[in-house]
Design an enzyme around this catalytic site. Structure first.
Site, short mmCIF file in Angstrom:
data_model
loop_
_atom_site.label_atom_id
_atom_site.label_comp_id
_atom_site.label_asym_id
_atom_site.label_seq_id
_atom_site.Cartn_x
_atom_site.Cartn_y
_atom_site.Cartn_z
CG HIS A 24 -76.81 9.92 -34.37
ND1 HIS A 24 -75.48 10.23 -34.60
CD2 HIS A 24 -76.83 9.28 -33.19
CE1 HIS A 24 -74.74 9.80 -33.60
NE2 HIS A 24 -75.54 9.22 -32.73
CG HIS A 78 -64.45 10.04 -35.31
ND1 HIS A 78 -64.70 11.35 -35.02
CD2 HIS A 78 -65.62 9.55 -35.85
CE1 HIS A 78 -65.95 11.64 -35.35
NE2 HIS A 78 -66.53 10.58 -35.84
CD GLU A 80 -70.37 10.32 -34.07
OE1 GLU A 80 -69.80 10.33 -35.17
OE2 GLU A 80 -71.60 10.49 -33.94
CG ASP A 82 -69.60 5.86 -33.66
OD1 ASP A 82 -69.00 6.87 -33.28
OD2 ASP A 82 -69.95 5.69 -34.85
CG HIS A 144 -68.89 12.84 -39.49
ND1 HIS A 144 -70.09 12.95 -38.82
CD2 HIS A 144 -68.24 11.81 -38.90
CE1 HIS A 144 -70.18 12.01 -37.89
NE2 HIS A 144 -69.08 11.31 -37.92
CG ASP A 163 -67.16 7.78 -38.97
OD1 ASP A 163 -67.45 6.66 -38.52
OD2 ASP A 163 -67.37 8.84 -38.35
CE1 TYR A 191 -71.38 5.24 -41.27
CE2 TYR A 191 -70.01 6.74 -42.54
CZ TYR A 191 -70.36 6.17 -41.34
OH TYR A 191 -69.73 6.55 -40.19
CG HIS A 222 -69.14 2.46 -38.66
ND1 HIS A 222 -69.53 2.09 -37.39
CD2 HIS A 222 -68.90 3.78 -38.62
CE1 HIS A 222 -69.53 3.16 -36.61
NE2 HIS A 222 -69.14 4.20 -37.33
FE1 FEO Z 1 -68.46 9.65 -36.65
FE2 FEO Z 1 -68.65 6.30 -36.65
O1 FEO Z 1 -68.54 7.97 -35.87
#
Ligand code: FEO
Length: 391
Positions: A24, A78, A80, A82, A144, A163, A191, A222
């Site tokens: 992103h 989460h 999102e 990913d 987030h 995250d 990050y 991650h």
């Molecule tokens: Fe907010 Fe790693 O996704």
């Protein structure tokens, strides 16, 4: 595809994205990983999934431990993609699994993306017994996304942090102490700066909530996980979320015929003379996400642009768009640049700094056509005087 045992019966079963170079708009020079974890208990539980194209890698790791059809729960910390993108795929593999998510935002987000499923919506402090172990859930809204939460296993003193505390860093060494710690900390800072900086108050709230937990391992969403430097990464989050400053200046510029570049170098020299460590970023080759990493704990910012077609350089405008979104706090600074005739870019840069809540500590520094030694001497003196006046 082998799993990595984190604790007896608890495995990393995620996937490695060695090739990702942009998340992103954030440059990810070390790739990333999407971390999922399998807990083998009376109720077999998968914590998070992976980005959809990486599902086969996760499945291969799971199959090395157990038949995926036997999974009872998928905890989705989460929404999102990913982390949740593998849910539809995994639901084909374990159709009887229930999906645990935050109430109400995780439930809304997963239903919106993946339709009606067998969801269990959990609130702060809710528990889920797996047999020998228990999971409890701590909402971390806007860290987030509104749905974000972390999952804690008290019997193992293990936090699945999603995250938070993560990094975009692909590495076969799954823990921070398997890697160069300075690189891990740098990637954790990058990050935080590029994903979480806007949400400092929420990060502080989350740290307060987590301080009540005994944590001997943080399994991130991650990059690498934490087991030997947990106080250090938590302290770093406290410092970053409170914008703790160091004696550092970030000088950002683009240039057409090198005059603004010469000014930028003189500005950096002047900061150094004044006892402020400068970092120079040339937007022709440096990435805006690296600028943000350095801005997180900087005291000063100076931004330079020549004038092109009555405007600041598009690279500089793009940098301001990115900076405004992430909203670094407590910065002082000024605008500088060169011009041929109109010189509109320098006031535009100053306005953009103000729009990013930077306190203007020095008038616009500008020169028509090209620099000369008296001008550069005065420029340096102005920067030194500005720093002195701030002490
Ligand atoms: Fe907010 Fe790693 O996704």
């Amino acid at each position: 595809m082998f799993p990595v045992e984190f604790k007896p019966g608890i495995y990393w079963v995620g996937s490695m994205d060695w090739s990702m170079r942009n998340f992103h708009g954030y440059s990810t020079e070390r790739g990333s990983s999407y971390n999922a974890y399998l807990i083998m208990d009376e109720k077999i539980t998968l914590i998070d999934t992976v980005k959809a194209p990486f599902c086969m890698e996760m499945l291969g790791r799971i199959r090395n431990i157990v038949d995926p059809a036997k999974i009872d729960y998928i905890v989705s910390n989460h929404v999102e993609p990913d982390h949740s993108g593998g849910i539809p795929f995994m639901m084909q593999q374990c159709p009887n699994a229930k999906i645990v998510t935050s109430d109400p935002n995780g439930l809304k987000g997963l239903t919106g993306r993946y339709g009606e499923r067998d969801y269990i919506a959990v609130k702060a402090g809710d528990t889920l017994s797996l047999g020998q172990r228990t999971l409890t859930f701590v909402p971390t809204p806007m860290l987030h996304w509104p749905d974000s939460m972390v999952t804690y296993c008290p019997e193992e003193e293990l936090l699945f942090s999603n995250d938070a505390f993560g990094q975009h860093l692909a590495s076969v060494g799954r823990f921070e102490d398997d890697n160069d710690l300075s690189e891990v900390m740098h990637q954790a800072k990058k990050y935080y700066a590029n994903i979480l900086m806007l949400f400092g108050p929420q990060a502080q709230k989350a740290i307060t909530a987590l301080s009540e937990l005994k944590i001997s391992m943080i399994a991130t969403g991650h990059g690498v996980s934490w087991r030997s430097h947990i106080p250090e990464i938590i302290q770093a989050y406290k410092d970053w979320s409170s914008f703790k400053k160091t004696d550092k200046a970030v000088v950002v510029f683009d240039t057409m015929w090198h005059t603004t570049e010469i000014m930028a170098k003189n500005v950096a020299d002047a900061f150094q003379k004044a006892g402020i460590s400068p970092r120079l970023f040339d937007l022709r080759c440096d990435h805006i996400s690296d600028v943000m990493t350095e801005l997180l704990d900087a005291k000063y910012i100076a931004v330079g642009s020549p004038t092109i077609n009555n405007q600041m350089m598009p690279t500089v405008a793009g940098f301001f768009c990115y900076m405004k979104g992430l909203a670094p706090k407590g910065l002082k600074g000024f605008a500088f640049g060169s011009y041929g005739w109109g010189g509109q870019s320098i006031p535009q840069v100053e306005e953009a700094l103000k729009d990013c809540k930077v306190e203007i500590a020095l008038d616009q520094q500008k020169i028509q056509n090209t620099v000369n030694p008296p001008f550069l001497k005065k420029l340096q003196q102005n920067v030194v005087n500005m720093v002195s006046s701030q002490k």
